[in-house]
Motif scaffolding. Structure first.
Motif, PDB file in Angstrom:
ATOM      1  N   UNK A  44       0.662  -1.351   0.188  1.00 34.66           N
ATOM      2  CA  UNK A  44       0.019   0.461  -0.283  1.00 34.66           C
ATOM      3  C   UNK A  44       0.794   1.357  -0.110  1.00 34.66           C
ATOM      4  N   UNK A  45       0.816   2.047  -0.919  1.00 33.21           N
ATOM      5  CA  UNK A  45       1.776   2.967  -1.335  1.00 33.21           C
ATOM      6  C   UNK A  45       1.126   3.937   0.672  1.00 33.21           C
ATOM      7  N   UNK A  46       2.499   5.219   0.680  1.00 32.69           N
ATOM      8  CA  UNK A  46       2.036   5.715   2.456  1.00 32.69           C
ATOM      9  C   UNK A  46       1.172   6.821   2.318  1.00 32.69           C
ATOM     10  N   UNK A  47       0.369   7.465   0.962  1.00 30.89           N
ATOM     11  CA  UNK A  47      -0.021   8.424   0.411  1.00 30.89           C
ATOM     12  C   UNK A  47      -1.871   7.310   0.718  1.00 30.89           C
ATOM     13  N   UNK A  50      -0.991   6.871   5.788  1.00 34.24           N
ATOM     14  CA  UNK A  50      -0.056   7.010   6.105  1.00 34.24           C
ATOM     15  C   UNK A  50      -0.118   6.916   7.651  1.00 34.24           C
ATOM     16  N   UNK A  51       1.163   6.653   7.963  1.00 34.17           N
ATOM     17  CA  UNK A  51       1.051   5.586   9.536  1.00 34.17           C
ATOM     18  C   UNK A  51       3.128   5.683  10.026  1.00 34.17           C
ATOM     19  N   UNK A  52       3.123   6.261  11.465  1.00 38.06           N
ATOM     20  CA  UNK A  52       4.563   6.356  12.268  1.00 38.06           C
ATOM     21  C   UNK A  52       5.154   5.129  11.683  1.00 38.06           C
ATOM     22  N   UNK A  53       4.596   3.739  11.114  1.00 35.72           N
ATOM     23  CA  UNK A  53       5.094   3.125  11.155  1.00 35.72           C
ATOM     24  C   UNK A  53       5.536   2.377   9.228  1.00 35.72           C
ATOM     25  N   UNK A 102      -1.911   5.735  13.212  1.00 32.00           N
ATOM     26  CA  UNK A 102      -1.073   5.168  12.612  1.00 32.00           C
ATOM     27  C   UNK A 102      -1.664   3.772  12.756  1.00 32.00           C
ATOM     28  N   UNK A 103      -2.072   3.315  14.094  1.00 29.10           N
ATOM     29  CA  UNK A 103      -2.311   1.781  14.019  1.00 29.10           C
ATOM     30  C   UNK A 103      -3.473   1.405  13.018  1.00 29.10           C
ATOM     31  N   UNK A 104      -4.515   2.086  12.969  1.00 29.50           N
ATOM     32  CA  UNK A 104      -6.098   2.077  11.917  1.00 29.50           C
ATOM     33  C   UNK A 104      -5.608   2.397   9.997  1.00 29.50           C
ATOM     34  N   UNK A 105      -4.117   3.147   9.863  1.00 30.66           N
ATOM     35  CA  UNK A 105      -3.903   2.653   8.983  1.00 30.66           C
ATOM     36  C   UNK A 105      -3.332   1.029   8.261  1.00 30.66           C
ATOM     37  N   UNK A 106      -2.441   0.690  10.121  1.00 32.53           N
ATOM     38  CA  UNK A 106      -1.903  -1.031   9.295  1.00 32.53           C
ATOM     39  C   UNK A 106      -2.357  -1.975   9.945  1.00 32.53           C
ATOM     40  N   UNK A 300     -28.082   5.551  -2.976  1.00 35.93           N
ATOM     41  CA  UNK A 300     -26.511   4.085  -2.694  1.00 35.93           C
ATOM     42  C   UNK A 300     -25.601   4.518  -2.244  1.00 35.93           C
ATOM     43  N   UNK A 301     -26.386   5.020   0.028  1.00 40.70           N
ATOM     44  CA  UNK A 301     -25.659   5.307   0.552  1.00 40.70           C
ATOM     45  C   UNK A 301     -24.845   4.231   0.894  1.00 40.70           C
ATOM     46  N   UNK A 302     -23.795   4.474   1.468  1.00 44.81           N
ATOM     47  CA  UNK A 302     -22.472   3.974   1.375  1.00 44.81           C
ATOM     48  C   UNK A 302     -22.461   3.688   3.139  1.00 44.81           C
ATOM     49  N   UNK A 303     -22.408   3.016   3.749  1.00 44.57           N
ATOM     50  CA  UNK A 303     -22.010   2.507   5.925  1.00 44.57           C
ATOM     51  C   UNK A 303     -20.544   2.562   5.430  1.00 44.57           C
ATOM     52  N   UNK A 304     -20.208   3.229   6.638  1.00 39.93           N
ATOM     53  CA  UNK A 304     -18.252   3.117   7.070  1.00 39.93           C
ATOM     54  C   UNK A 304     -17.725   3.428   6.833  1.00 39.93           C
ATOM     55  N   UNK A 305     -17.914   4.212   5.770  1.00 41.01           N
ATOM     56  CA  UNK A 305     -16.713   4.874   4.867  1.00 41.01           C
ATOM     57  C   UNK A 305     -15.753   6.147   5.256  1.00 41.01           C
ATOM     58  N   UNK A 306     -14.852   6.331   4.564  1.00 35.97           N
ATOM     59  CA  UNK A 306     -14.048   6.966   4.943  1.00 35.97           C
ATOM     60  C   UNK A 306     -13.424   6.947   3.197  1.00 35.97           C
ATOM     61  N   UNK A 307     -13.348   8.922   3.300  1.00 37.32           N
ATOM     62  CA  UNK A 307     -12.863   9.880   2.078  1.00 37.32           C
ATOM     63  C   UNK A 307     -12.047  10.267   2.419  1.00 37.32           C
ATOM     64  N   UNK A 308     -10.914  10.061   3.089  1.00 39.44           N
ATOM     65  CA  UNK A 308      -9.728  10.550   3.004  1.00 39.44           C
ATOM     66  C   UNK A 308      -8.844   9.839   4.045  1.00 39.44           C
ATOM     67  N   UNK A 309      -7.322   9.414   3.244  1.00 39.34           N
ATOM     68  CA  UNK A 309      -6.851   8.665   4.525  1.00 39.34           C
ATOM     69  C   UNK A 309      -6.453   8.739   6.495  1.00 39.34           C
ATOM     70  N   UNK A 310      -7.135  10.627   6.585  1.00 40.66           N
ATOM     71  CA  UNK A 310      -6.365  10.787   8.343  1.00 40.66           C
ATOM     72  C   UNK A 310      -7.975  10.741   8.363  1.00 40.66           C
ATOM     73  N   UNK A 311      -8.828   9.716   8.257  1.00 35.58           N
ATOM     74  CA  UNK A 311     -10.660   9.790   8.882  1.00 35.58           C
ATOM     75  C   UNK A 311     -10.545  11.069   9.313  1.00 35.58           C
ATOM     76  N   UNK A 312     -10.454  12.139   8.586  1.00 38.67           N
ATOM     77  CA  UNK A 312     -11.521  13.356   9.666  1.00 38.67           C
ATOM     78  C   UNK A 312     -13.102  13.365   9.530  1.00 38.67           C
ATOM     79  N   UNK A 313     -13.083  13.297   7.765  1.00 39.38           N
ATOM     80  CA  UNK A 313     -14.825  13.461   7.932  1.00 39.38           C
ATOM     81  C   UNK A 313     -15.475  12.257   7.463  1.00 39.38           C
TER      82      UNK A 313
END
Length: 457
Positions: A44-47, A50-53, A102-106, A300-313
């Motif tokens: 998986x690419x870093x962008x 993103x994670x401290x790991x 950092x934990x969630x993204x790995x 076509x509502x999606x459940x539990x979806x993140x729209x950015x890798x930082x999970x901001x909204x």
């Protein structure tokens, strides 16, 4: 006062999340886990994650990260941030958020649940709330209400648009029996009269589809709306195990409660730099809210979806469809080299998911038993288990200590089994008469073989 209670309670949820990671990661995503982090980082690419790991990974470093999160969260729950300068308190909350991101993204499959994103989104807003050295920024309190609105309204819409049983008010005839991890009271909830199940479902629709709009009304209406949401979530806490989803939803309702009569003193105005940071970040979050808001209105509502890798909204929702029948995968082993009709198979016991029909379901939430949850998905379809189940079986055949710690019962304490198999059963709650006669909570019937007898090659 609402901010103080919210932050202390959120810190407790953080503590549980980090504790869950610290105690389970080695078998799940460790260097020798079922889905190792190093292999995931190479794919998986870093962008995208993103994670401290990304800088370096080792099991020791992950353990240090998780246990540091436990200690930081415990200190915040005790009120340590309120004794520090404002900038330091914000940095403390930011550190907690970065560690968990950092934990969630790995975490891969094991961290693909909606409450992970919900904790990160709430945790990011907590960074902006400041501490008791300054008055809380009103814009952040409104953003917390907007988050709670999306959680509740999104869950209500996904039900209304989803399974027909939500519209004819019959879903709770099945849900308490087929939910991922029943609790100690779920058997009694399932045995409630059907008219009461209809009333439960109708009340759920009212609270999730109507009440969230009242969060934006003047007080005391907003406080009453928050109270109804809290009452509904406590009902869900009693009826099942949903990790920290219900508890975090309760925590999010707290800032909507008017606690001004309890305020002991007035607080100084926020410094200009703090106001500027809060307004700038709030503007970004409102802009990012466009896609989750559009998702609410989509057919076509999606459940539990993140729209950015930082999970901001993010978007939220659960149980758009409800299973009518419960299936369970039962994993067994034998120490016999050749399996035949007379082979003695001994079952592994899981901590949370049903297995032994005489074992009463336990209460584990808000702690998250990740393997048990994924075993529920595996019973729905083998496709859910394909990435990790073969590795799980291999570790049972090797007697891997980290994997065995995730289980409640190891039937091979002296040496690992020679062969392991898995069978699919249909489970249902016993009737009242069956319960009195046999003492069993479940009745099960075999369906098919899930995994044939397997040995190490």
């Amino acid at each position: 006062m609402s901010r103080l209670v919210f932050q202390r309670a959120l810190a407790v949820v953080y503590l549980v999340a980090f504790l869950s990671a610290a105690l389970q990661f080695r078998a799940l995503i460790g260097e020798r886990g079922m889905l190792p982090v190093p292999a995931h980082l190479r794919r998986v690419p870093a962008r995208a994650a993103p994670s401290l790991f990304r800088l370096r990974y080792s099991d020791r470093l992950f353990a240090c990260t998780a246990w540091c999160g436990v200690l930081l969260a415990a200190a915040l729950a005790a009120g340590a941030a309120d004794r520090l300068p404002l900038a330091v308190a914000m940095a403390w909350w930011a550190a907690l958020w970065v560690l968990y991101l950092s934990i969630v993204n790995v975490g891969q499959t094991w961290y693909g649940f909606g409450w992970e994103s919900l904790l990160l989104e709430a945790g990011f807003l907590a960074i902006l709330l400041g501490n008791e050295r300054t008055s809380p920024p009103v814009v952040v309190l409104w953003l917390l209400r907007w988050l709670l609105f999306r959680v509740e309204f999104g869950a209500g819409l996904i039900k209304l648009r989803g399974d027909r049983c939500w519209r004819d008010l019959t879903c709770l005839d099945y849900h308490h029996e087929t939910q991922p991890m029943p609790g100690p009271l779920s058997w009694w909830f399932h045995r409630l009269p059907r008219p009461l199940h209809r009333a439960e479902t109708a009340a759920n629709h009212a609270v999730q589809l109507g009440v969230p709009f009242l969060l934006f009304a003047p007080q005391p209406v907003a406080s009453a709306a928050a109270g109804l949401i809290v009452a509904t979530q406590l009902w869900l806490v009693l009826s099942g195990n949903f990790a920290w989803l219900n508890w975090l939803t309760i925590v999010l309702a707290l800032p909507a409660v008017d606690a001004s009569p309890l305020a002991a003193r007035s607080l100084p105005d926020a410094p200009p730099w703090y106001q500027a940071v809060v307004l700038a970040v709030a503007a970004v979050l409102l802009a990012l809210s466009y896609r989750p808001a559009r998702n609410l209105l989509s057919r076509h509502q999606a459940m539990n979806r993140s729209y950015d890798p930082l999970h901001l909204v993010n978007s939220y929702g659960a149980f758009g469809s409800v299973s009518r029948v419960r299936y369970e995968v039962v994993v067994e082993g034998t120490d016999e080299a050749v399996a035949g009709e007379g082979t003695v198979w001994r079952a592994y016991g899981f901590k949370g998911k049903p297995g032994d029909v005489h074992r009463r379901p336990r209460q584990y939430a808000p702690y998250h038993l990740r393997l048990d949850w994924m075993m529920w998905f595996a019973a729905l379809s083998p496709a859910y288990a394909a990435p990790w189940f073969p590795a799980f079986v291999e570790r049972l055949l090797r007697g891997d200590r980290d994997t065995l710690r995730l289980l409640a019962r190891n039937p091979f304490p002296d040496a690992p089994p020679v062969q392991v198999r898995a069978l699919l059963y249909r489970y249902r709650y016993t009737t009242r008469a069956e319960r009195r006669e046999t003492g069993a909570w479940w009745h099960r019937t075999p369906v098919r073989q899930f995994l044939p007898p397997t040995r190490l090659r």
